[in-house]
Design a protein around this motif. Structure first.
Motif, PDB file in Angstrom:
ATOM      1  N   PHE A  10      80.293  15.990  59.259  1.00  0.00           N
ATOM      2  CA  PHE A  10      81.371  16.615  59.848  1.00  0.00           C
ATOM      3  C   PHE A  10      81.630  17.331  60.136  1.00  0.00           C
ATOM      4  N   GLY A  29      80.128  18.855  63.649  1.00  0.00           N
ATOM      5  CA  GLY A  29      80.029  18.437  64.559  1.00  0.00           C
ATOM      6  C   GLY A  29      81.241  19.415  65.128  1.00  0.00           C
ATOM      7  N   LYS A  30      82.261  19.842  64.687  1.00  0.00           N
ATOM      8  CA  LYS A  30      83.410  20.451  64.904  1.00  0.00           C
ATOM      9  C   LYS A  30      82.827  21.716  65.231  1.00  0.00           C
ATOM     10  N   GLU A  86      81.284  21.562  68.562  1.00  0.00           N
ATOM     11  CA  GLU A  86      82.907  20.552  69.791  1.00  0.00           C
ATOM     12  C   GLU A  86      83.208  22.179  69.716  1.00  0.00           C
ATOM     13  N   CYS A  96      76.972  14.352  66.265  1.00  0.00           N
ATOM     14  CA  CYS A  96      77.578  14.504  64.761  1.00  0.00           C
ATOM     15  C   CYS A  96      78.591  13.334  63.570  1.00  0.00           C
ATOM     16  N   TYR A  97      79.326  13.924  64.928  1.00  0.00           N
ATOM     17  CA  TYR A  97      80.763  13.005  64.131  1.00  0.00           C
ATOM     18  C   TYR A  97      79.746  11.366  63.882  1.00  0.00           C
ATOM     19  N   LYS A  98      79.550  10.879  64.817  1.00  0.00           N
ATOM     20  CA  LYS A  98      78.731   9.624  64.949  1.00  0.00           C
ATOM     21  C   LYS A  98      77.805   9.185  63.613  1.00  0.00           C
ATOM     22  N   ALA A 111      85.616  10.853  60.535  1.00  0.00           N
ATOM     23  CA  ALA A 111      84.482  10.949  61.327  1.00  0.00           C
ATOM     24  C   ALA A 111      85.091  10.063  62.630  1.00  0.00           C
ATOM     25  N   TYR A 123      87.246  10.413  65.487  1.00  0.00           N
ATOM     26  CA  TYR A 123      86.170  11.850  66.995  1.00  0.00           C
ATOM     27  C   TYR A 123      85.295  10.782  67.764  1.00  0.00           C
TER      28      TYR A 123
END
Length: 71
Positions: free
Chosen positions: A34, A37-38, A41, A56-58, A68, A71
């Motif tokens: 997670f 992902g940030k 992003e 990454c979030y998915k 997650a 997002y």
């Protein structure tokens, strides 16, 4: 590894933070996945990449990371 990644992040050593979060993610840490992902992003230590962040979030959400899922 996550705590070390967080320490590097706080020191603005983003490349080292990414390295530690990636290692933790590869070992199965959903929090690390997670957080990666940030990084993608927001562009911490990497070029902003919305597609990679979503990936990454998915992945984290599918594996059970509650944060997650938003997002």
């Amino acid at each position: 590894m996550i705590s070390l990644g967080k320490k590097f992040f706080q020191q603005k050593k983003y490349n080292k933070a990414i390295e530690k979060y990636t290692e933790a993610s590869n070992l199965g840490s959903l929090k690390a996945l997670f957080t990666l992902g940030k990084f993608y992003e927001d562009g911490y230590g990497v070029e902003k990449n919305k597609e990679k962040a979503i990936e990454c979030y998915k992945s984290a959400a599918e594996k059970g990371n509650d944060m997650a899922m938003y997002y």
